[in-house]
Design an enzyme around this catalytic site. Structure first.
Site, PDB file in Angstrom:
ATOM      1  N   HIS A 276       0.843  -1.201   0.000  1.00 46.53           N
ATOM      2  CA  HIS A 276       0.000   0.000   0.000  1.00 46.53           C
ATOM      3  C   HIS A 276       0.874   1.246   0.000  1.00 46.53           C
ATOM      4  O   HIS A 276       1.068   1.883  -1.030  1.00 46.53           O
ATOM      5  CB  HIS A 276      -0.926  -0.075   1.214  1.00 46.53           C
ATOM      6  CG  HIS A 276      -2.020   0.947   1.226  1.00 46.53           C
ATOM      7  ND1 HIS A 276      -2.242   1.853   0.232  1.00 46.53           N
ATOM      8  CD2 HIS A 276      -2.983   1.196   2.164  1.00 46.53           C
ATOM      9  CE1 HIS A 276      -3.285   2.599   0.526  1.00 46.53           C
ATOM     10  NE2 HIS A 276      -3.748   2.231   1.699  1.00 46.53           N
ATOM     11  N   HIS A 317      -1.378   0.191 -11.836  1.00 44.23           N
ATOM     12  CA  HIS A 317      -2.285   0.536 -10.741  1.00 44.23           C
ATOM     13  C   HIS A 317      -3.541  -0.305 -10.873  1.00 44.23           C
ATOM     14  O   HIS A 317      -3.982  -0.578 -11.988  1.00 44.23           O
ATOM     15  CB  HIS A 317      -2.643   2.027 -10.807  1.00 44.23           C
ATOM     16  CG  HIS A 317      -3.219   2.555  -9.533  1.00 44.23           C
ATOM     17  ND1 HIS A 317      -4.541   2.414  -9.205  1.00 44.23           N
ATOM     18  CD2 HIS A 317      -2.635   3.218  -8.490  1.00 44.23           C
ATOM     19  CE1 HIS A 317      -4.749   2.973  -8.019  1.00 44.23           C
ATOM     20  NE2 HIS A 317      -3.616   3.464  -7.564  1.00 44.23           N
ATOM     21  N   ASP A 374       3.547   6.991  -7.131  1.00 37.58           N
ATOM     22  CA  ASP A 374       4.778   6.698  -6.397  1.00 37.58           C
ATOM     23  C   ASP A 374       6.033   6.751  -7.247  1.00 37.58           C
ATOM     24  O   ASP A 374       7.140   6.661  -6.710  1.00 37.58           O
ATOM     25  CB  ASP A 374       4.675   5.314  -5.743  1.00 37.58           C
ATOM     26  CG  ASP A 374       3.772   5.350  -4.530  1.00 37.58           C
ATOM     27  OD1 ASP A 374       3.788   6.380  -3.846  1.00 37.58           O
ATOM     28  OD2 ASP A 374       3.049   4.371  -4.290  1.00 37.58           O
TER      29      ASP A 374
HETATM   30  N1  CMC Z   1       5.879  -4.013 -14.065  1.00 39.24           N
HETATM   31  C1  CMC Z   1       5.778  -5.006 -14.953  1.00 39.24           C
HETATM   32  N2  CMC Z   1       4.639  -5.685 -15.216  1.00 39.24           N
HETATM   33  C2  CMC Z   1       3.558  -5.324 -14.522  1.00 39.24           C
HETATM   34  C3  CMC Z   1       3.578  -4.289 -13.571  1.00 39.24           C
HETATM   35  C4  CMC Z   1       4.799  -3.617 -13.339  1.00 39.24           C
HETATM   36  N3  CMC Z   1       4.879  -2.627 -12.461  1.00 39.24           N
HETATM   37  N4  CMC Z   1       2.336  -4.142 -13.029  1.00 39.24           N
HETATM   38  C5  CMC Z   1       1.565  -5.063 -13.625  1.00 39.24           C
HETATM   39  N5  CMC Z   1       2.305  -5.781 -14.534  1.00 39.24           N
HETATM   40  C6  CMC Z   1       1.811  -6.826 -15.424  1.00 39.24           C
HETATM   41  C7  CMC Z   1       1.488  -8.098 -14.656  1.00 39.24           C
HETATM   42  O1  CMC Z   1       2.620  -8.938 -14.579  1.00 39.24           O
HETATM   43  C8  CMC Z   1       0.381  -8.649 -15.485  1.00 39.24           C
HETATM   44  O2  CMC Z   1       0.954  -9.200 -16.652  1.00 39.24           O
HETATM   45  P1  CMC Z   1       0.333 -10.538 -17.312  1.00 39.24           P
HETATM   46  O3  CMC Z   1      -1.044 -10.128 -17.756  1.00 39.24           O
HETATM   47  O4  CMC Z   1       1.256 -10.891 -18.436  1.00 39.24           O
HETATM   48  O5  CMC Z   1       0.297 -11.571 -16.207  1.00 39.24           O
HETATM   49  C9  CMC Z   1      -0.409  -7.431 -15.956  1.00 39.24           C
HETATM   50  O6  CMC Z   1       0.561  -6.363 -15.963  1.00 39.24           O
HETATM   51  C10 CMC Z   1      -1.584  -7.069 -15.048  1.00 39.24           C
HETATM   52  O7  CMC Z   1      -1.075  -6.853 -13.728  1.00 39.24           O
HETATM   53  P2  CMC Z   1      -1.837  -7.231 -12.398  1.00 39.24           P
HETATM   54  O8  CMC Z   1      -0.828  -7.698 -11.391  1.00 39.24           O
HETATM   55  O9  CMC Z   1      -3.008  -8.131 -12.679  1.00 39.24           O
HETATM   56  O10 CMC Z   1      -2.439  -5.840 -11.952  1.00 39.24           O
HETATM   57  P3  CMC Z   1      -2.994  -5.503 -10.523  1.00 39.24           P
HETATM   58  O11 CMC Z   1      -4.089  -4.540 -10.725  1.00 39.24           O
HETATM   59  O12 CMC Z   1      -3.309  -6.728  -9.733  1.00 39.24           O
HETATM   60  O13 CMC Z   1      -1.740  -4.816  -9.811  1.00 39.24           O
HETATM   61  C11 CMC Z   1      -0.230  -3.226  -8.969  1.00 39.24           C
HETATM   62  C12 CMC Z   1      -1.590  -3.461  -9.640  1.00 39.24           C
HETATM   63  C13 CMC Z   1      -0.125  -1.746  -8.575  1.00 39.24           C
HETATM   64  C14 CMC Z   1      -0.148  -4.062  -7.669  1.00 39.24           C
HETATM   65  C15 CMC Z   1       0.882  -3.628  -9.946  1.00 39.24           C
HETATM   66  O14 CMC Z   1       0.770  -2.878 -11.125  1.00 39.24           O
HETATM   67  C16 CMC Z   1       2.264  -3.467  -9.332  1.00 39.24           C
HETATM   68  O15 CMC Z   1       2.721  -4.354  -8.610  1.00 39.24           O
HETATM   69  N6  CMC Z   1       2.963  -2.323  -9.611  1.00 39.24           N
HETATM   70  C17 CMC Z   1       4.260  -2.067  -9.032  1.00 39.24           C
HETATM   71  C18 CMC Z   1       4.121  -1.621  -7.576  1.00 39.24           C
HETATM   72  C19 CMC Z   1       3.608  -0.209  -7.467  1.00 39.24           C
HETATM   73  O16 CMC Z   1       4.083   0.699  -8.117  1.00 39.24           O
HETATM   74  N7  CMC Z   1       2.627  -0.023  -6.551  1.00 39.24           N
HETATM   75  C20 CMC Z   1       2.076   1.329  -6.269  1.00 39.24           C
HETATM   76  C21 CMC Z   1       0.603   1.407  -6.544  1.00 39.24           C
HETATM   77  S1  CMC Z   1       0.029   3.103  -6.438  1.00 39.24           S
HETATM   78  C22 CMC Z   1       0.027   3.482  -4.738  1.00 39.24           C
HETATM   79  C23 CMC Z   1      -1.207   3.069  -3.989  1.00 39.24           C
HETATM   80  O17 CMC Z   1      -2.318   3.205  -4.517  1.00 39.24           O
HETATM   81  O18 CMC Z   1      -1.064   2.619  -2.813  1.00 39.24           O
END
Ligand code: CMC
Length: 444
Positions: A276, A317, A374
């Protein structure tokens, strides 16, 4: 009876046919939403519990109706009470935004002046809070100290339990906003082994916070105006983000009708988690690991191939599937802060090049992965010389405005009750108890 159709409600409805019984049900739709409680009428036998929705992590379940924050993740829109975040970040102050979040309208000049004075008046904490902070180990994480410090406030203001008294809610809102920077700054000074600095009530909210962080022997600490404005803007950007993990925690804990200090302490605890509030730290570590612009293509290839679980931190995100509107503002702010700091722009150069390459790469385009808030915030905090483990504390100070507004909205919502999700039980069926233990035996 198979084929039977339940009474048709007026307006739009969802027609559901249960293959187990052949019965059809019309579930009313409003705001593109059905009430999952309406599914309870779907039963095979009269004494069944009835159909539930199964939604781990509430990925597609609205837990409340809210008029505070609007997000359109596809279009990259964020509005507080209808006002676009870009306009608030450019023109408003954090205290004006905090007022807006709670009251729903912008303050008049007289209201703002009174509110600012009230906040200023309440910045001091009871002296025992200082001793309480002293009790922590020298290396205590500042988020642990903040969580405990805010939870402790509930013992100093026992009348805050009267949550149905509007005056008590008002004073708790003021006290939380006013004392959060003081407790946060105490946590910072404790880690550094420096004496605590008392609030300077002649300063603005952001200036006073920076003074409590950085002041040494000078009679008055004068923060760089660019730094003070950057803190105020970052507080505005982080003030609310609708039903995220920590806000949901505040609402859930608050729904037991505990006092607001305890509910906000639960929010701080939720924010502490790396999924988070901790991503900006991870961005910094990533930039340092990359080390040089020439290493970016190799790093991107690693991310794309999924080698070593590498992710492009600060990208992607759950809600935004386009450029996070806050990230655009933070990027500009980052450039301004670096300019006045005289710091090296190496990390910023790597970040900008990383962003440029990622935004033109098929992998990121296809998955709609854009920079989130971030991606640049950690850089600003680093330039201002905040320790990495302190970044989430800054987020918590800002989010207090949203937490309290959301807590009060929940309390005044006649439809809300104590939060109590259902479960799908997957454990053992009834069985007879036969103990493996000998309770007559004494353990020597
Ligand atoms: N780098 C590379 N690939 C990514 C990334 C990333 N940062 N984020 C998502 N993907 C890929 C993921 O591997 C998946 O690929 P595939 O379809 O081939 O399996 C696809 O994109 C969809 O991702 P997801 O994990 O289903 O997306 P999600 O909505 O569950 O996750 C997230 C969102 C924020 C957790 C994720 O994008 C992430 O881990 N980002 C990096 C960490 C980050 O910057 N977090 C801050 C969020 S903003 C602050 C807040 O609101 O608290």
């Amino acid at each position: 009876m198979p084929g039977q159709t339940e009474a048709t409600p007026l307006g739009d409805y969802l027609e559901i046919k249960d293959s187990r019984t052949g019965k059809t049900y019309n579930i009313p739709i409003s705001d593109d939403t059905i009430r999952t409680a309406d599914l309870r009428q779907i039963k095979v036998k009269d004494d069944d519990f009835g159909m539930m929705g199964y939604d781990p992590a509430f990925m597609n379940t609205a837990s409340c109706r809210s008029s505070i924050t609007f997000i359109d993740g596809e279009k990259g829109i964020l509005r507080y009470r209808g006002y676009p975040i870009e306009q608030l970040a450019e023109k408003a102050s954090f205290l004006e935004v905090a007022w807006l979040l709670r009251h729903g309208e912008l303050p008049t000049q007289a209201e703002y002046d009174q509110f600012t004075q009230d906040i200023t008046y309440h910045t001091y904490t009871h002296e025992n809070i200082k001793q309480f902070m002293d009790g922590f180990r020298y290396d205590a994480h500042p988020m642990s100290m903040l969580t405990a410090g805010v939870a402790a406030l509930s013992s100093f203001y026992p009348s805050a339990k009267n949550i149905h008294d509007p005056r008590e809610r008002e004073i708790a809102f003021v006290r939380l906003l006013a004392k959060m920077p003081t407790i946060a700054a105490f946590a910072y000074r404790h880690a550094k082994g420096l004496p605590y600095v008392y609030p300077d009530n002649a300063l603005s909210y952001a200036e006073n916070f920076l003074s409590m962080i950085a002041r040494m022997s000078e009679p008055r600490y004068e923060a760089d105006p660019v730094y003070a404005r950057a803190i105020d803007v970052l507080f505005i950007l982080h003030a609310d983000h609708e039903q995220n993990c920590s806000t949901s925690a505040v609402r859930a804990v608050g729904s037991s009708h505990v006092d607001p200090y305890s509910a906000v302490a639960a929010g701080i605890a939720a924010l502490y988690g790396p999924l988070h509030g901790g991503a900006n730290e991870a961005v910094l570590r990533m930039l340092q690991e990359i080390g040089d612009e020439k290493n970016i293509p190799g790093f991107i290839e690693n991310v794309k191939s999924g080698k070593g679980d590498a992710k492009l931190m600060g990208f992607g995100h759950r809600v935004y599937k386009s450029y996070d509107p806050r990230a655009k503002i933070v990027k500009k702010l980052c450039e301004e802060v670096i300019k006045v700091s005289g710091s090296t722009t190496k990390d910023l150069d790597i970040a900008m090049e990383l962003e440029r390459i990622a935004l033109s790469d098929e992998y990121f385009i296809k998955r709609k992965l854009y920079p989130n808030v971030d991606f640049y915030t950690g850089l600003i905090y680093r330039v201002m010389k905040f320790p990495t483990d302190y970044f989430t504390v800054l987020f918590a100070i800002a989010r207090t405005a949203g937490w309290v507004a959301q807590w009060e909205e929940m309390l005044l919502d006649k439809e809300q009750k104590i939060a109590r999700p259902r479960q799908v039980y997957t454990g053992a069926a009834e069985r007879k108890y036969t103990s493996n233990l000998d309770y007559t035996r004494r353990v020597e």
